[in-house]
Scaffold this motif. Structure first.
Motif, short mmCIF file in Angstrom:
data_model
loop_
_atom_site.label_atom_id
_atom_site.label_comp_id
_atom_site.label_asym_id
_atom_site.label_seq_id
_atom_site.Cartn_x
_atom_site.Cartn_y
_atom_site.Cartn_z
N ALA A 113 0.84 -1.20 0.00
CA ALA A 113 0.00 0.00 0.00
C ALA A 113 0.87 1.24 0.00
O ALA A 113 1.68 1.43 0.92
CB ALA A 113 -0.91 0.00 1.23
N GLU A 114 0.71 2.09 -1.04
CA GLU A 114 1.48 3.32 -1.15
C GLU A 114 0.68 4.48 -0.58
O GLU A 114 -0.55 4.46 -0.57
CB GLU A 114 1.82 3.66 -2.62
CG GLU A 114 2.56 2.58 -3.38
CD GLU A 114 1.64 1.81 -4.28
OE1 GLU A 114 2.13 1.26 -5.30
OE2 GLU A 114 0.43 1.72 -4.00
N SER A 115 1.41 5.51 -0.17
CA SER A 115 0.78 6.75 0.26
C SER A 115 1.78 7.88 0.05
O SER A 115 2.98 7.63 -0.13
CB SER A 115 0.35 6.68 1.72
OG SER A 115 1.47 6.47 2.55
N GLY A 116 1.29 9.10 0.09
CA GLY A 116 2.18 10.25 0.05
C GLY A 116 2.18 11.03 -1.24
O GLY A 116 2.88 12.04 -1.35
N LEU A 156 7.15 9.52 -0.47
CA LEU A 156 6.23 8.41 -0.66
C LEU A 156 6.58 7.28 0.30
O LEU A 156 7.76 7.06 0.60
CB LEU A 156 6.29 7.89 -2.10
CG LEU A 156 6.05 8.88 -3.22
CD1 LEU A 156 6.08 8.16 -4.57
CD2 LEU A 156 4.76 9.63 -3.05
N SER A 157 5.55 6.57 0.74
CA SER A 157 5.75 5.40 1.60
C SER A 157 5.04 4.21 0.99
O SER A 157 4.01 4.35 0.33
CB SER A 157 5.20 5.66 3.00
OG SER A 157 5.85 6.74 3.62
N CYS A 158 5.57 3.04 1.28
CA CYS A 158 4.97 1.79 0.80
C CYS A 158 5.08 0.79 1.93
O CYS A 158 6.19 0.47 2.36
CB CYS A 158 5.71 1.31 -0.44
SG CYS A 158 5.24 -0.34 -1.00
N TYR A 199 4.20 3.44 -8.38
CA TYR A 199 3.89 2.14 -7.80
C TYR A 199 5.11 1.60 -7.07
O TYR A 199 6.23 1.72 -7.57
CB TYR A 199 3.53 1.13 -8.88
CG TYR A 199 2.35 1.49 -9.75
CD1 TYR A 199 2.51 2.28 -10.89
CD2 TYR A 199 1.08 1.05 -9.43
CE1 TYR A 199 1.42 2.60 -11.69
CE2 TYR A 199 -0.02 1.36 -10.23
CZ TYR A 199 0.18 2.14 -11.35
OH TYR A 199 -0.91 2.45 -12.15
N GLN A 212 -1.28 -0.30 -5.30
CA GLN A 212 -2.34 0.24 -6.15
C GLN A 212 -1.93 1.51 -6.88
O GLN A 212 -2.60 1.95 -7.81
CB GLN A 212 -3.60 0.51 -5.31
CG GLN A 212 -3.59 1.81 -4.52
CD GLN A 212 -2.69 1.77 -3.30
OE1 GLN A 212 -2.10 0.74 -2.96
NE2 GLN A 212 -2.57 2.91 -2.62
N THR A 224 0.04 5.60 -6.46
CA THR A 224 -0.31 6.89 -5.90
C THR A 224 0.07 7.97 -6.93
O THR A 224 1.15 7.92 -7.52
CB THR A 224 0.40 7.12 -4.54
OG1 THR A 224 -0.06 8.35 -3.97
CG2 THR A 224 1.91 7.15 -4.67
N GLY A 248 0.59 13.47 -4.37
CA GLY A 248 -0.15 14.73 -4.31
C GLY A 248 0.28 15.68 -5.40
O GLY A 248 0.99 15.30 -6.34
N THR A 301 8.42 -1.26 5.54
CA THR A 301 8.13 -0.03 4.80
C THR A 301 9.30 0.36 3.91
O THR A 301 10.45 0.25 4.31
CB THR A 301 7.81 1.12 5.77
OG1 THR A 301 6.73 0.72 6.61
CG2 THR A 301 7.41 2.38 5.01
#
Length: 124
Positions: free
Chosen positions: A5-8, A20-22, A95, A116, A118, A10, A78
């Motif tokens: 799961a990625e985030s960060g 970004l984090s995964c 990704y 998925q 980001t 924008g 992570t």
């Protein structure tokens, strides 16, 4: 079930930064090469940064060298990517992916596990 799961992502102006984090859920990253891929609009997915689990070395494609940094914390499952001095050409969906190998390789077909994605948009 193995999951990334990625985030960060924008929207950021040229010259700005993003981190970004995964996070790997359901498995340990210890046995995986972890790579960040990027897919720009209308283009194929390309690997841009890779972290080897063998010696924890990092590898980058030429276009991001000196601007992007990949790091990993296996205890937290992570992988991070710090992106500085962003350019409009860096726009795309990012990704993270994992492959059960020990040497960095940017061929997408070698990777079994994908997040998925980001969205990162660099625009004035």
């Amino acid at each position: 079930q193995l999951h990334l799961a990625e985030s960060g992502g924008g929207l950021v102006q040229p010259g700005g930064s993003l981190r970004l984090s995964c996070v790997g859920e359901g498995f340990s990253l210890d046995y995986y090469v972890m790579t960040w891929f990027r897919q720009a609009p209308g283009k194929e997915r390309e690997g841009v940064a890779c972290s080897s689990n063998m010696d924890y070395s990092s590898h980058y494609v030429e276009s991001v060298k000196g601007r992007f940094t990949i790091s990993r914390d296996d205890s937290r499952r992570t992988v991070f990517r710090q992106m500085n001095d962003l350019e409009t050409e860096d726009t795309g969906v990012y990704y993270c992916a994992g492959a059960a190998m020990s040497v960095c390789d940017y061929r997408p077909r070698l990777y079994d596990h994908w997040g998925q994605g980001t969205q990162v948009t660099v625009s004035p």
